[in-house]
Design a protein around this motif. Structure first.
Motif, PDB file in Angstrom:
ATOM      1  N   GLU A 135     -10.569  -8.358   2.553  1.00 23.80           N
ATOM      2  CA  GLU A 135      -9.355  -8.093   3.321  1.00 23.80           C
ATOM      3  C   GLU A 135      -9.358  -6.670   3.876  1.00 23.80           C
ATOM      4  O   GLU A 135      -9.007  -6.440   5.031  1.00 23.80           O
ATOM      5  N   ALA A 136      -9.763  -5.720   3.051  1.00 23.54           N
ATOM      6  CA  ALA A 136      -9.782  -4.325   3.491  1.00 23.54           C
ATOM      7  C   ALA A 136     -10.779  -4.107   4.626  1.00 23.54           C
ATOM      8  O   ALA A 136     -10.581  -3.243   5.475  1.00 23.54           O
ATOM      9  N   ASN A 152      -9.982  -8.859  -2.179  1.00 23.36           N
ATOM     10  CA  ASN A 152      -9.354  -7.612  -1.739  1.00 23.36           C
ATOM     11  C   ASN A 152     -10.300  -6.761  -0.897  1.00 23.36           C
ATOM     12  O   ASN A 152      -9.884  -6.144   0.082  1.00 23.36           O
ATOM     13  N   LEU A 153     -11.575  -6.743  -1.254  1.00 25.28           N
ATOM     14  CA  LEU A 153     -12.543  -5.967  -0.484  1.00 25.28           C
ATOM     15  C   LEU A 153     -12.765  -6.578   0.892  1.00 25.28           C
ATOM     16  O   LEU A 153     -12.883  -5.856   1.889  1.00 25.28           O
ATOM     17  N   LEU A 171      -6.787   4.051   5.314  1.00 21.44           N
ATOM     18  CA  LEU A 171      -7.296   2.879   6.019  1.00 21.44           C
ATOM     19  C   LEU A 171      -6.981   2.934   7.516  1.00 21.44           C
ATOM     20  O   LEU A 171      -7.148   1.942   8.219  1.00 21.44           O
ATOM     21  N   PRO A 179     -11.362   1.983  10.897  1.00 24.00           N
ATOM     22  CA  PRO A 179     -11.549   0.875   9.960  1.00 24.00           C
ATOM     23  C   PRO A 179     -12.755   0.005  10.256  1.00 24.00           C
ATOM     24  O   PRO A 179     -13.347  -0.575   9.339  1.00 24.00           O
ATOM     25  N   GLU A 198      -2.640   5.445   0.907  1.00 25.55           N
ATOM     26  CA  GLU A 198      -3.601   4.363   1.083  1.00 25.55           C
ATOM     27  C   GLU A 198      -3.588   3.862   2.522  1.00 25.55           C
ATOM     28  O   GLU A 198      -4.644   3.586   3.106  1.00 25.55           O
ATOM     29  N   ARG A 199      -2.409   3.730   3.108  1.00 28.49           N
ATOM     30  CA  ARG A 199      -2.326   3.289   4.498  1.00 28.49           C
ATOM     31  C   ARG A 199      -2.995   4.296   5.430  1.00 28.49           C
ATOM     32  O   ARG A 199      -3.684   3.913   6.375  1.00 28.49           O
ATOM     33  N   LEU A 239       0.834  -1.190   0.000  1.00 27.80           N
ATOM     34  CA  LEU A 239       0.000   0.000   0.000  1.00 27.80           C
ATOM     35  C   LEU A 239       0.872   1.245   0.000  1.00 27.80           C
ATOM     36  O   LEU A 239       1.929   1.266   0.630  1.00 27.80           O
TER      37      LEU A 239
END
Length: 331
Positions: free
Chosen positions: A292-293, A289-290, A85, A125, A81-82, A77
């Motif tokens: 995981e996020a 991926n979604l 999140l 998050p 991006e980090r 990331l």
């Protein structure tokens, strides 16, 4: 990039990684040339078998193929991006005060302990419902909600924590109050409560209405919730064309559950969508991926094992794929 070959096939390649993305099979003799259509959505091939073929049923449009290749590839990331999140603190601009939430801040504690990962108004998050520490979350969110009684996010999160503690009546009252003020995440959760008769009388028509409102408010999983009701004919007449439309809309809004349903449909094939394992793989990659996020590690681990499986294995197993009922996020 598309290439033509003497092995009677044309192939689509990812020029960044050199990976072969698809094999276009059908010609009976060598393929002499291949080209993209002007709009880049089709491939035309010419062969020594005296035919030309227009691959207008190619499962991934060019733009989607590139998107799949980018999504499926692991990468670090970026710093932005980090920060987005909440994995690191975002940089503050010149002259701005750097504010750090502390464990003494009940609002931040409530966000971290009971926030909904899909809530468009979340302050952290978030945490999957099954991972909520009910005792800590109820305490933190009750303190936060009392300190800011007009903050719908905090009262909704208190309701979510109370649900985890199995305090159904108080939870339903708080969630209903937030839903009545058009808080999208609360509307979807209240829909779950009506559908499953948790703290309220069962009312499938109300669930259908609430899921629709939540979707319109930006709560992504509400699209798949609405689609499931149309698929099964719950609260409305069975309409699978409409169900698929909702799943596709959900995929456009980054709902992993919608990607999951579309992947299942493409894997088994049927009246609504033709069997298309490449397309299924595309949705599995995004779904993973979604999840995981959002912190849904179990779902992400399962889906990653599916979309990295050898392609022939997917073919052999396609008849074993079924729709597994999804427990609502509130039970």
């Amino acid at each position: 990039m598309v290439t033509a070959s003497w092995d009677n096939t044309a192939r689509l390649w990812d020029v960044t990684t050199g990976a072969s993305l698809a094999v276009l099979q059908g010609h009976t003799q060598r393929v002499n040339s291949a080209a993209f259509s002007p709009d880049r959505t089709r491939v035309l091939t010419a062969s020594s078998d005296n035919t030309a073929r227009l691959w207008d049923r190619w499962p991934l449009l060019t733009v989607d193929t590139v998107a799949y290749a980018q999504i499926a590839a692991l990468r670090d990331l970026s710093k932005d991006e980090r920060a987005s999140l909440f994995l690191i603190e975002a940089d503050t601009g010149p002259g701005q005060e750097h504010v750090t939430a502390t464990t003494d801040d009940p609002g931040s504690m409530c966000d971290r302990l009971a926030g909904d990962p899909f809530d468009p108004h979340k302050g952290a998050p978030g945490v999957p419902f099954s991972n909520i520490d009910a005792e800590k979350a109820v305490s933190a969110c009750r303190t936060a909600a009392e300190a800011a009684p007009g903050e719908l996010r905090l009262s909704y999160q208190l309701g979510r924590a109370l649900l985890r503690a199995d305090e159904r009546d108080e939870a339903a009252a708080l969630i209903r109050a937030a839903a009545e003020k058009s808080y999208p995440a609360a509307e979807d959760t209240l829909g779950d409560l009506y559908k499953n008769a948790i703290g309220v009388a069962k009312d499938d028509a109300q669930a259908l209405r609430l899921y629709r409102q939540a979707a319109e408010g930006g709560y992504a999983p509400a699209f798949s919730d609405e689609g499931r009701l149309y698929w099964d004919g719950i609260g409305t007449g069975m309409d699978r064309v409409e169900a698929v439309r909702w799943f596709k809309r959900g995929a456009d809004h980054s709902d992993p559950f919608s990607h999951q349903r579309l992947a299942e449909l493409y894997e088994i094939g049927g009246d609504q969508l033709p069997q298309n394992l490449e397309r299924a793989l595309f949705h599995r990659a995004i779904e993973t991926n979604l999840f995981e996020a959002a912190g849904y590690t179990m779902e992400a681990r399962r889906d990653r094992s599916l979309h990295v499986a050898p392609f022939p294995l997917l073919v052999r197993l396609r008849h074993a794929v079924i729709f597994a009922p999804r427990l609502p996020r509130t039970v």
